[in-house]
Design an enzyme around this catalytic site. Structure first.
Site, PDB file in Angstrom:
ATOM      1  CG  HIS A 307      -2.068   0.927   1.113  1.00 35.85           C
ATOM      2  ND1 HIS A 307      -1.993   2.279   1.357  1.00 35.85           N
ATOM      3  CD2 HIS A 307      -3.341   0.674   0.738  1.00 35.85           C
ATOM      4  CE1 HIS A 307      -3.177   2.823   1.134  1.00 35.85           C
ATOM      5  NE2 HIS A 307      -4.017   1.879   0.759  1.00 35.85           N
ATOM      6  CG  ASP A 365      -8.406  -4.385  -2.712  1.00 34.70           C
ATOM      7  OD1 ASP A 365      -7.627  -3.441  -2.960  1.00 34.70           O
ATOM      8  OD2 ASP A 365      -9.643  -4.257  -2.690  1.00 34.70           O
TER       9      ASP A 365
HETATM   10  C1  SDX Z   1      -6.298   0.011  -2.827  1.00 32.56           C
HETATM   11  O1  SDX Z   1      -4.452   4.532  -2.043  1.00 32.56           O
HETATM   12  C2  SDX Z   1      -5.395   3.919  -1.389  1.00 32.56           C
HETATM   13  O2  SDX Z   1      -5.773   4.296  -0.276  1.00 32.56           O
HETATM   14  C3  SDX Z   1      -6.026   2.747  -2.146  1.00 32.56           C
HETATM   15  C4  SDX Z   1      -7.025   1.897  -1.345  1.00 32.56           C
HETATM   16  C5  SDX Z   1      -8.308   2.671  -1.064  1.00 32.56           C
HETATM   17  O3  SDX Z   1      -9.017   2.285  -0.129  1.00 32.56           O
HETATM   18  O4  SDX Z   1      -8.647   3.585  -1.872  1.00 32.56           O
HETATM   19  O5  SDX Z   1      -6.443   1.499  -0.107  1.00 32.56           O
HETATM   20  C6  SDX Z   1      -7.450   0.664  -2.129  1.00 32.56           C
HETATM   21  O6  SDX Z   1      -6.081   0.320  -3.987  1.00 32.56           O
HETATM   22  C7  SDX Z   1      -5.402  -0.938  -2.074  1.00 32.56           C
HETATM   23  C8  SDX Z   1      -4.174  -1.418  -2.922  1.00 32.56           C
HETATM   24  C9  SDX Z   1      -4.644  -2.564  -3.827  1.00 32.56           C
HETATM   25  N1  SDX Z   1      -3.604  -2.920  -4.802  1.00 32.56           N
HETATM   26  C10 SDX Z   1      -2.952  -4.127  -4.709  1.00 32.56           C
HETATM   27  O7  SDX Z   1      -3.118  -4.945  -3.804  1.00 32.56           O
HETATM   28  C11 SDX Z   1      -2.025  -4.401  -5.889  1.00 32.56           C
HETATM   29  C12 SDX Z   1      -0.662  -4.908  -5.353  1.00 32.56           C
HETATM   30  N2  SDX Z   1      -0.014  -3.796  -4.682  1.00 32.56           N
HETATM   31  C13 SDX Z   1       0.967  -3.009  -5.404  1.00 32.56           C
HETATM   32  O8  SDX Z   1       0.616  -2.821  -6.764  1.00 32.56           O
HETATM   33  C14 SDX Z   1       1.424  -1.762  -4.640  1.00 32.56           C
HETATM   34  O9  SDX Z   1       1.686  -2.159  -3.367  1.00 32.56           O
HETATM   35  C15 SDX Z   1       0.527  -0.547  -4.604  1.00 32.56           C
HETATM   36  C16 SDX Z   1       0.122  -0.088  -5.965  1.00 32.56           C
HETATM   37  C17 SDX Z   1      -0.683  -0.797  -3.784  1.00 32.56           C
HETATM   38  C18 SDX Z   1       1.347   0.571  -3.944  1.00 32.56           C
HETATM   39  O10 SDX Z   1       2.346   0.887  -4.805  1.00 32.56           O
HETATM   40  P1  SDX Z   1       3.417   2.048  -4.461  1.00 32.56           P
HETATM   41  O11 SDX Z   1       3.048   2.811  -3.263  1.00 32.56           O
HETATM   42  O12 SDX Z   1       3.660   2.806  -5.709  1.00 32.56           O
HETATM   43  O13 SDX Z   1       4.648   1.243  -4.008  1.00 32.56           O
HETATM   44  P2  SDX Z   1       5.657   0.626  -4.976  1.00 32.56           P
HETATM   45  O14 SDX Z   1       4.945  -0.041  -6.108  1.00 32.56           O
HETATM   46  O15 SDX Z   1       6.692   1.659  -5.285  1.00 32.56           O
HETATM   47  O16 SDX Z   1       6.261  -0.528  -4.067  1.00 32.56           O
HETATM   48  C19 SDX Z   1       7.346  -0.276  -3.213  1.00 32.56           C
HETATM   49  C20 SDX Z   1       8.239  -1.504  -3.391  1.00 32.56           C
HETATM   50  C21 SDX Z   1       8.600  -1.773  -4.858  1.00 32.56           C
HETATM   51  O17 SDX Z   1       9.846  -2.429  -4.849  1.00 32.56           O
HETATM   52  P3  SDX Z   1      11.178  -1.527  -5.227  1.00 32.56           P
HETATM   53  O18 SDX Z   1      10.905  -0.913  -6.591  1.00 32.56           O
HETATM   54  O19 SDX Z   1      11.276  -0.498  -4.120  1.00 32.56           O
HETATM   55  O20 SDX Z   1      12.313  -2.538  -5.231  1.00 32.56           O
HETATM   56  O21 SDX Z   1       7.521  -2.681  -2.969  1.00 32.56           O
HETATM   57  C22 SDX Z   1       7.328  -3.556  -4.071  1.00 32.56           C
HETATM   58  C23 SDX Z   1       7.560  -2.767  -5.343  1.00 32.56           C
HETATM   59  O22 SDX Z   1       8.051  -3.603  -6.378  1.00 32.56           O
HETATM   60  N3  SDX Z   1       5.940  -4.011  -4.002  1.00 32.56           N
HETATM   61  C24 SDX Z   1       5.547  -5.263  -4.167  1.00 32.56           C
HETATM   62  C25 SDX Z   1       4.158  -5.244  -3.970  1.00 32.56           C
HETATM   63  N4  SDX Z   1       3.756  -3.990  -3.710  1.00 32.56           N
HETATM   64  C26 SDX Z   1       4.855  -3.227  -3.743  1.00 32.56           C
HETATM   65  N5  SDX Z   1       6.224  -6.383  -4.467  1.00 32.56           N
HETATM   66  C27 SDX Z   1       5.494  -7.515  -4.557  1.00 32.56           C
HETATM   67  N6  SDX Z   1       4.155  -7.589  -4.384  1.00 32.56           N
HETATM   68  C28 SDX Z   1       3.462  -6.464  -4.088  1.00 32.56           C
HETATM   69  N7  SDX Z   1       2.146  -6.509  -3.910  1.00 32.56           N
END
Ligand code: SDX
Length: 430
Positions: A307, A365
């Site tokens: 998140h 989720d």
């Molecule tokens: C919702 O914003 C909100 O409040 C949204 C929400 C709401 O109520 O409105 O809470 C609802 O959208 C919840 C999130 C649902 N999405 C997912 O579950 C999809 C999987 N999650 C990721 O796509 C990610 O965690 C996000 C999109 C939710 C957050 O992405 P960020 O903040 O841009 O973080 P990031 O992608 O930069 O991740 C930081 C690091 C990265 O690694 P590095 O590049 O630093 O090496 O963590 C890794 C990412 O690759 N990472 C993950 C991961 N999520 C982040 N690695 C593996 N699996 C994951 N799920």
């Protein structure tokens, strides 16, 4: 020493004083509104990881502590002691209603649950196999073609009517999208039912037989609505605010929010998460998927994990996990393989150095799809249910922005890294 009230930015030989704005809770905010005019520089923050886009009184999130408050009330207390329509009143008007205020609000919402009969024809233009989110984006946007008397954003009464209509009609339209996708007739709302029971009745009843909603399942449905109602300046809420900042009508703004929510990185994650859990299938395959999630060359991410704000447990995921156990038990579903995989996946991931170091926890989720599937919803209805729940948050944030005297059209700038100015070349010279 009293906290500083300004920050000083030094560029070459010049210094610029930036006011520091103080919140009720959360980080201080550097006010850079005059920076471009004074220093001829932009700030740069793709994805807005360090940017406050507005001030708001509606929802507060502490990502480090894993706390979420609606108008100051912790989500755990609201999920346990309140109900969704009361939470709608709280988000819209700022305080918990008295008994009379609640009765009046419930009566106003109930009187708007039906949609214009001509909207039924609207659905018939979609292919049978259209994703319900495609239908909802289209139909909600089309509401501005049916409800002309609540599209003038400068009229507080019309803003109020639009808010009530959207909250009241989203369940009806979501249920219609579902019925259309399975080839069953639309079911009209029954106004003697509560909000969640009415939605489930419109989804699961058929003209051929009586359908009684299980009150315990309706309570679980209502809790899911509450957990998804608002969440500060997430992507879809920011979309609604940006669309609203141009003066677009409320139905168009909510349609924009639904479109943004659809993405698998946002509200579409509940569908993607359940499909991922099904693909994993059994506990012994979890290490394979954990390895893929950590492999930078693999685009795979653990859906329902991570998140932008929470660097601790999403408090909604905790409530949802308890609710999953309750609902499956209620339905006599024991040893559900998907829930077993989810619980083991959570356990393994939270002990893995990669997830610990990146502070990746289950989010809202991760468990919601397990409950919704057990209740009888197909995965394609998971995000429409999220959209239904979030409509009140979108509307509350939209109303707050429209009512803000400082409101102006949102118009970010950019870091231009394209070609420098050059003269046109005739094709013969290329
Ligand atoms: C919702 O914003 C909100 O409040 C949204 C929400 C709401 O109520 O409105 O809470 C609802 O959208 C919840 C999130 C649902 N999405 C997912 O579950 C999809 C999987 N999650 C990721 O796509 C990610 O965690 C996000 C999109 C939710 C957050 O992405 P960020 O903040 O841009 O973080 P990031 O992608 O930069 O991740 C930081 C690091 C990265 O690694 P590095 O590049 O630093 O090496 O963590 C890794 C990412 O690759 N990472 C993950 C991961 N999520 C982040 N690695 C593996 N699996 C994951 N799920």
């Amino acid at each position: 020493m009293a906290d500083a009230t300004t920050a000083t930015l030094k560029i070459n030989d010049s210094e610029y004083e930036l006011p520091i704005l103080r919140p009720t809770q959360g980080p201080n905010v550097l006010d850079i509104r005059k920076l471009y005019g004074q220093a001829d520089v932009f700030t740069y923050d793709p994805g807005f990881t360090s940017t406050a886009s507005c001030d708001s009184t509606i929802t507060f999130i502490d990502g480090d502590k894993g706390e979420l408050w609606y108008r100051g009330y912790p989500i755990e207390q609201l999920a346990d002691q309140s109900h969704y329509l009361e939470v709608c009143y709280l988000l819209l008007y700022g305080n918990l209603p008295t008994a009379e205020q609640m009765d009046d609000f419930e009566r106003r919402v109930t009187r708007h649950t039906m949609v214009h009969e001509q909207m039924h024809n609207f659905f018939r233009g979609f292919r049978r196999d259209a994703h319900p989110m495609a239908t909802m984006v289209g139909v909600i946007g089309a509401m501005s073609a049916f409800y002309h008397d609540s599209t003038d954003i400068n009229d507080p009464w019309q803003r109020e009517v639009a808010a009530i209509r959207l909250i009241a009609k989203m369940p009806t339209i979501a249920a219609m999208a579902y019925k259309y996708s399975i080839g069953q007739p639309f079911v009209y709302p029954q106004n003697e039912l509560d909000y969640a029971s009415n939605f489930m009745h419109m989804c699961f009843s058929v003209p051929a037989e009586k359908y009684n909603v299980d009150p315990a399942l309706a309570r679980a449905m209502d809790r899911i609505f509450t957990l998804h109602a608002d969440h500060e300046q997430n992507a879809s809420t920011s979309t609604v605010r940006l669309a609203g900042s141009s003066g677009a009508n409320p139905f168009a703004c909510i349609a924009a929010g639904i479109a943004c929510l659809w993405g698998p990185a946002h509200g579409g994650a509940n569908q993607a998460c359940l499909e991922m859990l099904r693909e994993i299938g059994t506990v012994d395959r979890i290490p394979e998927f954990i390895a893929r999630a950590k492999d930078k060359s693999d685009p795979f991410k653990l859906m329902g994990f991570g998140h932008r704000v929470y660097k601790n447990f999403d408090p909604r995921a905790k409530v949802m996990k308890e609710s999953a156990d309750e609902v499956l038990d209620l339905l006599g579903i024991h040893d559900n393989p998907t829930l077993q995989v989810a619980k083991e996946l959570e356990k393994i991931a939270l002990e893995d150095e990669y997830f610990i170091e990146k502070k990746l926890y289950p989010n809202v989720d991760f468990y919601s799809g397990i409950i919704l599937e057990a209740m009888g919803f197909p995965t394609s209805m998971f995000t429409p249910i999220f959209a239904l729940s979030r409509t009140v948050g979108w509307i509350a944030q939209w109303k707050e922005m429209i009512g803000d005297p400082q409101a102006k059209i949102g118009r970010p700038r950019q870091l231009y890294v394209g070609e420098d100015k050059r003269d046109y070349l005739d094709v013969a010279a290329r």
